[in-house]
Scaffold this motif. Structure first.
Motif, mmCIF file in Angstrom:
data_model
loop_
_atom_site.group_PDB
_atom_site.id
_atom_site.type_symbol
_atom_site.label_atom_id
_atom_site.label_comp_id
_atom_site.label_asym_id
_atom_site.label_seq_id
_atom_site.Cartn_x
_atom_site.Cartn_y
_atom_site.Cartn_z
ATOM 1 N N MET A 168 79.487 48.602 90.272
ATOM 2 C CA MET A 168 80.707 48.182 90.972
ATOM 3 C C MET A 168 80.451 46.841 91.659
ATOM 4 S SD MET A 168 83.883 48.957 91.741
ATOM 5 C CE MET A 168 84.004 50.723 91.483
ATOM 6 N N SER A 169 81.288 45.847 91.362
ATOM 7 C CA SER A 169 81.125 44.522 91.950
ATOM 8 C C SER A 169 81.407 44.557 93.435
ATOM 9 C CB SER A 169 82.072 43.523 91.270
ATOM 10 O OG SER A 169 82.050 42.290 91.929
ATOM 11 N N ALA A 170 80.639 43.725 94.184
ATOM 12 C CA ALA A 170 80.856 43.612 95.624
ATOM 13 C C ALA A 170 81.984 42.651 95.944
ATOM 14 C CB ALA A 170 79.569 43.141 96.300
ATOM 15 N N ASN A 171 82.619 42.098 94.905
ATOM 16 C CA ASN A 171 83.638 41.067 95.108
ATOM 17 C C ASN A 171 85.013 41.704 95.294
ATOM 18 O OD1 ASN A 171 85.159 38.726 95.121
ATOM 19 N ND2 ASN A 171 84.032 37.789 93.438
ATOM 20 N N LYS A 172 85.457 41.769 96.525
ATOM 21 C CA LYS A 172 86.764 42.361 96.856
ATOM 22 C C LYS A 172 87.697 41.326 97.480
ATOM 23 C CE LYS A 172 85.058 46.355 95.650
ATOM 24 N NZ LYS A 172 85.398 46.929 94.328
ATOM 25 N N GLU A 173 87.468 40.055 97.169
ATOM 26 C CA GLU A 173 88.231 38.987 97.806
ATOM 27 C C GLU A 173 89.668 38.946 97.289
ATOM 28 O OE1 GLU A 173 87.115 37.437 100.230
ATOM 29 O OE2 GLU A 173 84.938 37.406 100.068
ATOM 30 N N SER A 174 90.554 38.385 98.114
ATOM 31 C CA SER A 174 91.940 38.156 97.701
ATOM 32 C C SER A 174 92.561 37.155 98.660
ATOM 33 C CB SER A 174 92.748 39.462 97.718
ATOM 34 O OG SER A 174 92.816 39.986 99.036
ATOM 35 N N TRP A 175 93.652 36.548 98.213
ATOM 36 C CA TRP A 175 94.387 35.619 99.062
ATOM 37 C C TRP A 175 95.355 36.390 99.955
ATOM 38 C CZ3 TRP A 175 92.491 30.967 99.374
ATOM 39 C CH2 TRP A 175 91.805 30.419 98.289
ATOM 40 N N GLY A 176 95.518 35.898 101.183
ATOM 41 C CA GLY A 176 96.395 36.579 102.117
ATOM 42 C C GLY A 176 97.857 36.260 101.899
ATOM 43 N N SER A 177 98.168 35.061 101.409
ATOM 44 C CA SER A 177 99.559 34.652 101.230
ATOM 45 C C SER A 177 99.638 33.533 100.204
ATOM 46 C CB SER A 177 100.150 34.163 102.558
ATOM 47 O OG SER A 177 99.505 32.969 102.979
ATOM 48 N N ARG A 178 100.842 33.344 99.663
ATOM 49 C CA ARG A 178 101.053 32.269 98.691
ATOM 50 C C ARG A 178 100.902 30.911 99.359
ATOM 51 N NH1 ARG A 178 105.956 31.902 94.285
ATOM 52 N NH2 ARG A 178 105.355 29.909 93.352
ATOM 53 N N VAL A 179 101.399 30.791 100.595
ATOM 54 C CA VAL A 179 101.270 29.524 101.329
ATOM 55 C C VAL A 179 99.800 29.193 101.530
ATOM 56 C CG1 VAL A 179 101.654 28.386 103.551
ATOM 57 C CG2 VAL A 179 103.492 29.707 102.491
ATOM 58 N N GLY A 180 99.011 30.219 101.902
ATOM 59 C CA GLY A 180 97.582 29.994 102.097
ATOM 60 C C GLY A 180 96.896 29.555 100.829
ATOM 61 N N LEU A 181 97.282 30.166 99.694
ATOM 62 C CA LEU A 181 96.702 29.793 98.407
ATOM 63 C C LEU A 181 97.027 28.348 98.066
ATOM 64 C CD1 LEU A 181 95.470 30.251 95.586
ATOM 65 C CD2 LEU A 181 97.640 31.260 94.888
ATOM 66 N N VAL A 182 98.292 27.955 98.193
ATOM 67 C CA VAL A 182 98.704 26.596 97.854
ATOM 68 C C VAL A 182 98.012 25.568 98.752
ATOM 69 C CG1 VAL A 182 100.650 24.985 97.798
ATOM 70 C CG2 VAL A 182 100.912 27.276 96.847
ATOM 71 N N LEU A 183 97.937 25.879 100.062
ATOM 72 C CA LEU A 183 97.274 24.960 100.988
ATOM 73 C C LEU A 183 95.783 24.861 100.694
ATOM 74 C CD1 LEU A 183 99.022 25.773 104.399
ATOM 75 C CD2 LEU A 183 99.252 23.694 103.028
ATOM 76 N N ALA A 184 95.159 25.985 100.334
ATOM 77 C CA ALA A 184 93.738 25.960 99.986
ATOM 78 C C ALA A 184 93.506 25.163 98.711
ATOM 79 C CB ALA A 184 93.204 27.385 99.834
ATOM 80 N N MET A 185 94.387 25.355 97.726
ATOM 81 C CA MET A 185 94.279 24.591 96.483
ATOM 82 C C MET A 185 94.507 23.098 96.736
ATOM 83 S SD MET A 185 93.533 25.926 93.515
ATOM 84 C CE MET A 185 93.591 27.389 92.459
ATOM 85 N N ALA A 186 95.497 22.795 97.582
ATOM 86 C CA ALA A 186 95.748 21.392 97.934
ATOM 87 C C ALA A 186 94.556 20.827 98.691
ATOM 88 C CB ALA A 186 97.018 21.277 98.768
ATOM 89 N N GLY A 187 93.979 21.643 99.591
ATOM 90 C CA GLY A 187 92.800 21.207 100.330
ATOM 91 C C GLY A 187 91.613 20.962 99.423
ATOM 92 N N ASN A 188 91.486 21.780 98.378
ATOM 93 C CA ASN A 188 90.443 21.571 97.386
ATOM 94 C C ASN A 188 90.611 20.210 96.718
ATOM 95 O OD1 ASN A 188 88.521 21.981 95.254
ATOM 96 N ND2 ASN A 188 90.167 22.722 93.951
ATOM 97 N N ALA A 189 91.860 19.841 96.404
ATOM 98 C CA ALA A 189 92.127 18.568 95.727
ATOM 99 C C ALA A 189 92.078 17.390 96.698
ATOM 100 C CB ALA A 189 93.484 18.623 95.043
ATOM 101 N N VAL A 190 92.716 17.552 97.869
ATOM 102 C CA VAL A 190 92.731 16.468 98.858
ATOM 103 C C VAL A 190 91.335 16.342 99.460
ATOM 104 C CG1 VAL A 190 93.646 15.670 101.056
ATOM 105 C CG2 VAL A 190 95.170 16.758 99.397
ATOM 106 N N GLY A 191 90.671 15.275 99.112
ATOM 107 C CA GLY A 191 89.317 15.064 99.602
ATOM 108 C C GLY A 191 89.122 13.655 100.111
ATOM 109 N N LEU A 192 87.875 13.294 100.303
ATOM 110 C CA LEU A 192 87.562 11.970 100.834
ATOM 111 C C LEU A 192 88.040 10.860 99.906
ATOM 112 C CD1 LEU A 192 83.939 12.854 102.003
ATOM 113 C CD2 LEU A 192 85.949 12.566 103.459
#
Length: 553
Positions: free
Chosen positions: A1-25
């Motif tokens: 059984m994998s120890a990976n139980k992660e998930s996103w809390g909200s769609r807004v959080g996912l989009v902001l995290a994805m945007a944050g991944n792209a928006v960099g230095l």
């Protein structure tokens, strides 16, 4: 059984995290410099073409690959790619999606740590009363691990460790409890700080606060089109390269983030939301700060010299001085905002870099979240310390070139072939459009299958055999001499060897010693990067054999 139980809390959080991944230095430091060096306003034409034909297709490809792999419980590229075709080689191509992130994080977190330090220096007034040369000398002393003005022994190392500890702690809190929370706070603050500084950048008036030019001079310098450069393949290669930098495609982070969405969740609109938020930050905010403010106070001739040194020179050697032209209080506030937005741009990206490695350990070896996060921090520290200690010997630049440039193109080329030609465009299109909240234009079937792979191949080949001086006309006419910036010449260390030969001929012992040391550290850094890649590949092999023993394959 994998120890990976992660998930996103909200769609807004996912989009902001994805945007944050792209928006960099690179949005604030690299884009305006690339535009100036490659045709000004004309650069936006190949930039937008590459966005439409490379950037957006790769966003959809990587989001759909990630969601597809997530259905099978995979959260890193080796086994995400393995689910798409059973040829064993694909999982080893997927190693790029882990290795690239570790290698980039090793030096990226160092720049990120500069922003933390410079925020503190802005608050305590270190730059108050300094002229531009003094601010530049401060930076040169800082990266040389010289004497700290704050009295902190080995200040760059201390801030680098603090930055890694902060990243590691946040990662240990998980996607929703750590990464998503930072994105929800960091991205709005980044945009708020950026809007304030952009307003200051576009309202500079000659004669006010020591400005010698209106803001229009800087904006014209940046955006006046030089259409002659439109016909240069080098400009198009630069535009394509910027798209990779700005959207974080070809890394493996998007795959990992998308693997945690539910199987019927929208990815088409989510990808566009994150992508266009990144474009707003880069083209609107990023272009209104660095160049207009610098030219407003230093003039075109001086800034032209600094542009040749890249965005780091302007960001850290110049702007701290210019902010204090607005007064001590506003100068300190502006410094905190500038380095604060760079910090948020950096950390939202570096957090994304940790997730593929963590997902791999959690999926394949049942590691817990905290253990996998701290292992990432330790590996990045060990791999990154050479970039801190031997910055002046080119280790930082080697990491950036091989992991932050070449690797992105290679991986993107392979994944586009896998998605469109091996997995199949019919199944791929179904993955992109499944659960979509928007209608994806049908033309993108053709673009993803034919245009995007061909353009990626052209970018790679063009970088591999770049002709001398970027003169493609002469090269195609039969006089093909490789430029020192080409991948082949880079591997041969041609530029360094020429400099060494010149130093020997000029009987300059100090320069000879420096260049000999540089050659040693450059080659040593490559060996280190290759060793890390092979080590990850070995772990993938071990994980594969483990799956075979457990009857999962």
């Amino acid at each position: 059984m994998s120890a990976n139980k992660e998930s996103w809390g909200s769609r807004v959080g996912l989009v902001l995290a994805m945007a944050g991944n792209a928006v960099g230095l690179g949005n604030f430091l690299r884009f305006p410099v690339q535009a100036v060096q490659n045709g000004g306003g004309a650069f936006i034409i190949p930039y937008l073409v590459c966005l439409l034909l490379i950037g957006i297709p790769l966003l959809w490809v990587e989001w759909s690959m990630g969601r597809f792999g997530g259905k099978f419980g995979h959260h890193s590229t080796p086994f995400i790619m393995d689910t798409m075709h059973k040829n064993r080689l694909w999982k080893y191509i997927g190693v790029f999606g882990i290795w690239t992130n570790i290698a980039i994080a090793a030096y990226y977190c160092y720049i990120e740590s500069w922003t933390l330090s410079y925020m503190l220096h802005s608050v305590v007034g270190t730059f108050e009363g300094m002229d531009q040369d003094a601010v530049a000398a401060f930076f040169n002393s800082y990266i040389s691990i010289g004497k700290s003005t704050l009295g902190i022994p080995l200040e760059p190392i201390v801030f680098y460790v603090l930055c890694l500890l902060l990243n590691t702690f946040i990662l240990s809190q998980g996607l929703s409890g750590g990464v998503e929370r930072v994105a929800k706070v960091g991205m709005p603050l980044l945009i708020l700080f950026g809007m304030f500084l952009a307003y200051k950048g576009v309202t500079i008036t000659a004669g006010v606060d020591g400005a010698i030019n209106d803001s229009s001079v800087g904006l014209n310098y940046l955006w006046t089109p030089n259409y002659e450069q439109l016909w240069s393949p080098s400009v198009w290669l630069a535009a394509a390269g910027q798209i990779f930098f700005t959207l974080a495609v070809g890394m493996g982070t998007i795959h990992c983030y998308a693997s945690y969405v539910r199987s019927k969740d929208d990815i088409a609109l989510n990808a566009m939301s994150a992508g266009w938020m990144n474009e707003f930050v880069e083209v609107v905010l990023g272009a209104a700060i660095l160049i207009p403010i610098s030219i407003g106070y230093l003039g075109i001739e001086r800034v032209t010299e600094l542009v040749q040194l890249g965005g780091l020179g302007l960001a850290f050697k110049t702007l701290p001085y210019l902010f204090f032209q607005w007064g001590d209080v506003l100068g300190a506030i502006s410094g905190v905002m500038w380095f604060g937005l760079l910090f948020f741009a950096g950390i939202t990206s570096s957090l994304a870099m940790g997730t593929p490695w963590m997902g791999f350990l959690q999926d394949e070896f049942n590691w817990g979240r905290k253990a996998s996060a701290w292992s990432f921090g330790i590996i990045v520290f060990v791999l990154g310390m050479p970039t801190v200690l031997f910055f002046k010997y080119g280790v930082f630049d080697e990491y950036d070139y091989w992991a932050g440039t070449v690797s992105l193109v290679v991986f993107a080329l392979f994944e586009s072939i896998l998605f469109a030609w091996v997995f199949g465009m019919k199944k791929g299109w179904r993955e992109i459009t499944s659960g979509s909240d928007i209608k994806v234009p049908g033309i993108y079937k053709f673009i993803i299958k034919f245009i995007t792979p061909l353009l990626l191949l052209w970018v790679f080949v063009g970088s591999l055999v770049t002709p001398k001086g970027g003169d493609w006309g002469a090269a195609l006419a039969g006089n093909w001499v490789l430029d020192d910036s080409s991948i082949i010449k880079k591997m041969m260390n041609s530029s360094l060897k020429k400099e060494l030969a010149d130093a020997i001929a000029a009987v300059n012992p100090a320069e000879v010693e420096r260049l000999q040391n540089t050659l040693f550290y450059v080659n040593a850094s490559r060996v280190l990067l290759i060793t890390v890649f092979l080590s990850i590949a070995l772990l993938v092999y071990v994980a594969y054999k483990k799956r075979v023993r457990e009857g999962k394959i």
